[in-house]
Structures are given as structure tokens and as C-alpha cells.
Design a protein around this motif. Structure first.
Motif, PDB file in Angstrom:
ATOM      1  N   TRP A 187      70.457  41.564  72.261  1.00 27.01           N
ATOM      2  CA  TRP A 187      71.892  41.325  72.387  1.00 27.01           C
ATOM      3  C   TRP A 187      72.632  41.237  71.053  1.00 27.01           C
ATOM      4  O   TRP A 187      73.848  41.388  71.017  1.00 27.01           O
ATOM      5  N   ILE A 188      71.903  40.977  69.963  1.00 25.00           N
ATOM      6  CA  ILE A 188      72.595  40.779  68.680  1.00 25.00           C
ATOM      7  C   ILE A 188      72.099  41.757  67.613  1.00 25.00           C
ATOM      8  O   ILE A 188      72.884  42.520  67.040  1.00 25.00           O
ATOM      9  N   ILE A 189      70.799  41.736  67.347  1.00 25.82           N
ATOM     10  CA  ILE A 189      70.286  42.466  66.183  1.00 25.82           C
ATOM     11  C   ILE A 189      70.391  43.978  66.368  1.00 25.82           C
ATOM     12  O   ILE A 189      70.890  44.690  65.472  1.00 25.82           O
ATOM     13  N   GLU A 190      69.935  44.502  67.500  1.00 24.32           N
ATOM     14  CA  GLU A 190      69.987  45.959  67.692  1.00 24.32           C
ATOM     15  C   GLU A 190      71.421  46.494  67.737  1.00 24.32           C
ATOM     16  O   GLU A 190      71.720  47.500  67.087  1.00 24.32           O
ATOM     17  N   PRO A 191      72.335  45.854  68.494  1.00 23.64           N
ATOM     18  CA  PRO A 191      73.729  46.327  68.423  1.00 23.64           C
ATOM     19  C   PRO A 191      74.309  46.238  67.018  1.00 23.64           C
ATOM     20  O   PRO A 191      75.068  47.127  66.601  1.00 23.64           O
ATOM     21  N   LEU A 192      73.937  45.184  66.277  1.00 25.08           N
ATOM     22  CA  LEU A 192      74.423  45.062  64.902  1.00 25.08           C
ATOM     23  C   LEU A 192      73.845  46.152  64.019  1.00 25.08           C
ATOM     24  O   LEU A 192      74.560  46.740  63.189  1.00 25.08           O
ATOM     25  N   ARG A 193      72.564  46.462  64.209  1.00 17.57           N
ATOM     26  CA  ARG A 193      71.902  47.479  63.395  1.00 17.57           C
ATOM     27  C   ARG A 193      72.549  48.846  63.593  1.00 17.57           C
ATOM     28  O   ARG A 193      72.924  49.519  62.634  1.00 17.57           O
ATOM     29  N   TYR A 194      72.696  49.253  64.828  1.00 14.80           N
ATOM     30  CA  TYR A 194      73.264  50.573  65.106  1.00 14.80           C
ATOM     31  C   TYR A 194      74.779  50.588  64.922  1.00 14.80           C
ATOM     32  O   TYR A 194      75.359  51.634  64.610  1.00 14.80           O
ATOM     33  N   GLY A 195      75.421  49.436  65.117  1.00 19.12           N
ATOM     34  CA  GLY A 195      76.856  49.383  64.847  1.00 19.12           C
ATOM     35  C   GLY A 195      77.167  49.595  63.378  1.00 19.12           C
ATOM     36  O   GLY A 195      78.122  50.303  63.023  1.00 19.12           O
ATOM     37  N   ILE A 196      76.360  48.996  62.495  1.00 19.52           N
ATOM     38  CA  ILE A 196      76.526  49.198  61.058  1.00 19.52           C
ATOM     39  C   ILE A 196      76.323  50.667  60.699  1.00 19.52           C
ATOM     40  O   ILE A 196      77.082  51.251  59.913  1.00 19.52           O
ATOM     41  N   LEU A 197      75.295  51.279  61.281  1.00 19.01           N
ATOM     42  CA  LEU A 197      75.013  52.686  60.996  1.00 19.01           C
ATOM     43  C   LEU A 197      76.168  53.577  61.433  1.00 19.01           C
ATOM     44  O   LEU A 197      76.629  54.437  60.664  1.00 19.01           O
ATOM     45  N   ILE A 198      76.652  53.382  62.649  1.00 18.82           N
ATOM     46  CA  ILE A 198      77.733  54.225  63.169  1.00 18.82           C
ATOM     47  C   ILE A 198      79.018  54.011  62.377  1.00 18.82           C
ATOM     48  O   ILE A 198      79.726  54.967  62.030  1.00 18.82           O
ATOM     49  N   LEU A 199      79.330  52.750  62.063  1.00 18.63           N
ATOM     50  CA  LEU A 199      80.549  52.470  61.304  1.00 18.63           C
ATOM     51  C   LEU A 199      80.467  53.053  59.895  1.00 18.63           C
ATOM     52  O   LEU A 199      81.452  53.601  59.375  1.00 18.63           O
ATOM     53  N   GLY A 200      79.303  52.956  59.265  1.00 16.76           N
ATOM     54  CA  GLY A 200      79.140  53.532  57.929  1.00 16.76           C
ATOM     55  C   GLY A 200      79.286  55.033  57.932  1.00 16.76           C
ATOM     56  O   GLY A 200      79.937  55.610  57.051  1.00 16.76           O
ATOM     57  N   LEU A 201      78.689  55.703  58.931  1.00 14.42           N
ATOM     58  CA  LEU A 201      78.846  57.155  59.033  1.00 14.42           C
ATOM     59  C   LEU A 201      80.293  57.536  59.300  1.00 14.42           C
ATOM     60  O   LEU A 201      80.783  58.547  58.780  1.00 14.42           O
ATOM     61  N   PHE A 202      80.990  56.736  60.091  1.00 21.29           N
ATOM     62  CA  PHE A 202      82.399  57.007  60.364  1.00 21.29           C
ATOM     63  C   PHE A 202      83.231  56.897  59.085  1.00 21.29           C
ATOM     64  O   PHE A 202      84.078  57.757  58.803  1.00 21.29           O
ATOM     65  N   ILE A 203      82.987  55.856  58.298  1.00 23.15           N
ATOM     66  CA  ILE A 203      83.742  55.669  57.057  1.00 23.15           C
ATOM     67  C   ILE A 203      83.514  56.841  56.104  1.00 23.15           C
ATOM     68  O   ILE A 203      84.464  57.394  55.523  1.00 23.15           O
ATOM     69  N   LEU A 204      82.266  57.240  55.949  1.00 21.03           N
ATOM     70  CA  LEU A 204      81.971  58.342  55.027  1.00 21.03           C
ATOM     71  C   LEU A 204      82.549  59.660  55.528  1.00 21.03           C
ATOM     72  O   LEU A 204      83.107  60.434  54.744  1.00 21.03           O
ATOM     73  N   THR A 205      82.412  59.915  56.811  1.00 23.84           N
ATOM     74  CA  THR A 205      82.939  61.167  57.354  1.00 23.84           C
ATOM     75  C   THR A 205      84.451  61.249  57.189  1.00 23.84           C
ATOM     76  O   THR A 205      84.997  62.280  56.752  1.00 23.84           O
ATOM     77  N   GLU A 206      85.147  60.156  57.523  1.00 22.60           N
ATOM     78  CA  GLU A 206      86.599  60.159  57.438  1.00 22.60           C
ATOM     79  C   GLU A 206      87.098  60.245  55.998  1.00 22.60           C
ATOM     80  O   GLU A 206      88.174  60.788  55.745  1.00 22.60           O
ATOM     81  N   SER A 207      86.334  59.730  55.050  1.00 18.32           N
ATOM     82  CA  SER A 207      86.768  59.755  53.646  1.00 18.32           C
ATOM     83  C   SER A 207      86.356  61.039  52.941  1.00 18.32           C
ATOM     84  O   SER A 207      87.163  61.676  52.260  1.00 18.32           O
ATOM     85  N   LEU A 208      85.110  61.476  53.124  1.00 17.94           N
ATOM     86  CA  LEU A 208      84.621  62.650  52.400  1.00 17.94           C
ATOM     87  C   LEU A 208      85.264  63.939  52.883  1.00 17.94           C
ATOM     88  O   LEU A 208      85.428  64.884  52.100  1.00 17.94           O
ATOM     89  N   THR A 209      85.619  64.018  54.157  1.00 22.04           N
ATOM     90  CA  THR A 209      86.259  65.234  54.656  1.00 22.04           C
ATOM     91  C   THR A 209      87.664  65.418  54.106  1.00 22.04           C
ATOM     92  O   THR A 209      88.257  66.490  54.296  1.00 22.04           O
TER      93      THR A 209
END
Length: 375
Positions: free
Chosen positions: A188-210
């Protein structure tokens, strides 16, 4: 009896060859260092010679320590996209099995992706990003952030948390909680946090680098280098080696594998020269110019025009120095906006014809970022 003796000698020779330590373990530290630097030097020379040959420059210096830097960056990029993902997955699985952490596969995949994202992102930032990008203000904000330096800091902090801090929290939960409670916290906490960080980080990089046009062009021109030279070639070679182990006369197959490795090595270098090499700054082992040059000449050179902004100083330029030898200097003064997409025309200036040089830092990202007109 002779046949039995020959068979016994053959078996003993096979046992001796199997018990013999691997070739790499028999080398001293100095020999390993010599092999490493020799490989980097030859690779750097090969990359540089292919690049200059494409521009029509046939005279090259054999002794130049910059070749080691060029070969190092080439090798680092290949290892980042091959050894880093594979090694991270293997290491993560072994560690999680040893500590008996819940959600073995889900946690290992998520932690591996966060690690690859964190380390790979840092490597690419260190290789490609210049001061122009660091100080760049994004036209479109990302999560309310417009300064690209702040975007990088945010992405790095998030990736480090997912790579290093979250695994520490996992071990703390396992040590202090019961198995049932730990599984619930993980689910309920660690796995959603783990993948949420990954998805949010990829979103930030994609939106900025493009928002940088050169990043899209870099990915396009690097497709063959990344897909074939890094992924497909290494996968085929590893599978081939794996299935030939233990087969009689497999040494013949290894000759074919060596041929394939050499062909792959050549393809990797040529695709690298036509892709990432022209996007990497020249002070980091690439060929992206970072300075504009203004020249004072004894005799005029056809095609090189006086500086329009300072006609009273008698300087020619701006030009970009592409290659320099003791006798001549190869410069580009036209078509530099095509630097990352094609080949530019060069002019040769004799060294004894140059009286004075002035170097100005390129502050607008040109020619990788087309924010100014070509000289």
C-alpha cells in the motif's frame, strides 16, 4: 592399452584446461591497465579518423592523448545502455533474495528501473548538457518549474530517493514489523511510492527535454547506435556464447563470434560518429564546438569575410576551428547550422598565415541549438 592411454591423456588435458584460471585473472594490474588504455586510445583514434574522413580531412595525428577521452566517452555510453541495466537487474535480484524482502519481482523491477534512471540520467547530463542548457528558461514550465537547472535538481533528488533512500526504508520495515504488516506496508505504501517516483521522474524529464529541439534530433540520429550496437548486438553475442559452451570444437564458432564482434564494433563507431559524436561538447570527448574564433591574417583567404560587427579591428570571422595541425588549420565558416544533421564545407588556413586569434565562448547553444544565424 595405447587407445586407453590416449583417451586418459585427452581427459586429463580437458580437466587441466577447465581448472586453468581465466585469462583475465592471470593478467597483472599493469597489463590490465595497458589493455584498457590501449583499447581506449585505438577506439578514440578510430572514431576521430572516421569523423574527419567524412569531412575530407585525410591527414591525422597519430599521437594525441585526446583519443583516450574520445574512446572513454564512446565506451561509457555503450556501457550505460548495456552493462548498467543488466548489472542492475542481476545485483538487485540477488540483494533482495538475500534480505528476503517482500514482492521480490515487483520490487526488483521497480528498484532496477529507478537505479538505471538515476545513474543513466546523471551520465547523460554529464556528457551532453552545457551551461547554456543549465541556465535555459523553459518556454513551458514543468510542475511550475521553468529553470532547467531546477528541473535537473528535482529529477536527480527524486531518482536518488527511489534508488537509495527507499531501499533503506524497506529494510527498516522488514526488521521492525511483522511479516503480515510488512507485506501490507509494501503493497500500500512502498510499491506505489517506488513506481510513482519513477513515473513522475520520467514525466518531468520528458516534458523538459522535449522543449530542446536538439534532443529529438539526437534520439533520431542515435537510433541505430543504441538499438543495434548496444542492445541487439550484445544480446545476440551473449546468447551465441552461452549456447556454444560445452560443445566440442566450439573454438571454431568463437572465430565466427570474433568476426561478428569486429563487425559490430565497426558499426557502433560509424553510427556513433553520425549520431551522438557531433552533439557531445568538444571538451568532453565529442565534436560540438564551444567557441567562435576570429582571425587576423597576413593574406586574405577566399571565402573568409571580415567580422561585420568589428570591421575596424581587421578580424576575419567568426569561424569554427574543426581540426588543427602544426601546418594548417581547418575551419568552417558556412553551413554550421547543419553541423548535427550533415557535413559542413571546410576551408584550410596555413598556420603561418595567422597573426592573431581571438576566441569567444558560444553562449547561445549554437550550432546544436539553432537560436542564432549561421556565420
Amino acid at each position: 592399452m595405447p587407445a586407453i592411454a590416449i583417451a586418459g591423456d585427452h581427459i586429463n588435458s580437458e580437466d587441466a584446461s577447465r581448472s586453468r584460471p581465466p585469462f583475465w585473472s592471470r593478467l597483472s594490474l599493469a597489463e590490465l591497465a595497458a589493455l584498457l588504455f590501449g583499447y581506449l586510445y585505438v577506439t578514440g583514434y578510430y572514431v576521430d579518423s572516421v569523423f574527419l574522413g567524412n569531412l575530407g580531412i585525410q591527414v591525422r595525428e597519430l599521437l594525441r592523448l585526446d583519443y583516450i577521452r574520445t574512446g572513454f566517452i564512446f565506451t561509457l555510453l555503450i556501457l550505460t545502455f548495456t552493462l548498467l541495466p543488466a548489472g542492475t537487474v542481476i545485483f538487485t535480484y540477488s540483494v533482495r533474495k538475500k534480505h528476503r524482502l517482500p514482492h521480490l519481482h515487483l520490487g526488483a523491477i521497480g528498484n532496477s528501473l529507478n537505479t538505471v534512471f538515476s545513474l543513466g540520467f546523471l551520465v547523460c547530463i554529464a556528457i551532453f548538457v552545457t551551461r547554456y542548457e543549465l541556465e535555459y528558461r523553459l518556454p513551458k514550465s514543468v510542475l511550475g518549474i521553468q529553470n532547467f537547472k531546477a528541473v535537473i535538481a528535482t529529477a536527480v533528488a527524486m531518482s536518488i530517493f527511489g534508488m537509495a533512500v527507499l531501499p533503506g526504508i524497506e529494510r527498516f520495515v522488514v526488521r521492525t514489523c511483522s511479516d503480515h504488516t510488512a507485506h501490507r506496508i509494501f503493497g500500500w505504501i512502498i510499491e506505489p511510492l517506488r513506481y510513482g517516483i519513477l513515473i513522475l521522474g520520467l514525466f518531468i524529464l520528458t516534458e523538459s527535454l522535449t522543449q530542446f529541439d536538439w534532443v529529438i534530433r539526437l534520439l533520431h540520429t542515435s537510433f541505430f547506435f543504441l538499438s543495434v550496437a548496444c542492445f541487439l548486438g550484445v544480446l545476440i553475442a551473449s546468447i551465441w556464447v552461452r549456447f556454444t559452451q560445452g560443445i566440442r570444437f566450439s573454438w571454431i564458432v568463437y572465430g565466427l563470434i570474433g568476426f561478428g564482434v569486429m563487425a559490430l564494433y565497426f558499426f557502433a563507431i560509424t553510427s556513433y560518429v553520425l549520431g551522438p559524436y557531433t552533439y557531445i561538447p568538444i571538451n568532453r570527448g565529442g565534436r560540438l564546438p564551444l567557441t567562435k574564433t576570429y582571425l587576423a591574417l597576413k593574406e586574405p583567404v577566399p571565402g573568409l569575410t571580415p567580422n561585420q560587427h568589428e570591421p575596424d579591428k581587421g578580424l576575419i570571422g567568426p569561424v569554427f576551428v574543426i581540426e588543427e595541425h602544426p601546418d594548417v588549420v581547418y575551419v568552417a565558416s558556412m553551413g554550421m547550422e547543419q553541423w548535427t544533421t550533415g557535413f559542413v564545407p571546410l576551408q584550410v588556413v596555413r598556420s603561418d598565415n595567422i597573426i592573431y586569434r581571438r576566441l569567444d565562448r558560444v553562449a547561445d547553444g549554437f550550432p546544436r541549438t539553432l537560436t542564432s544565424k549561421a556565420p
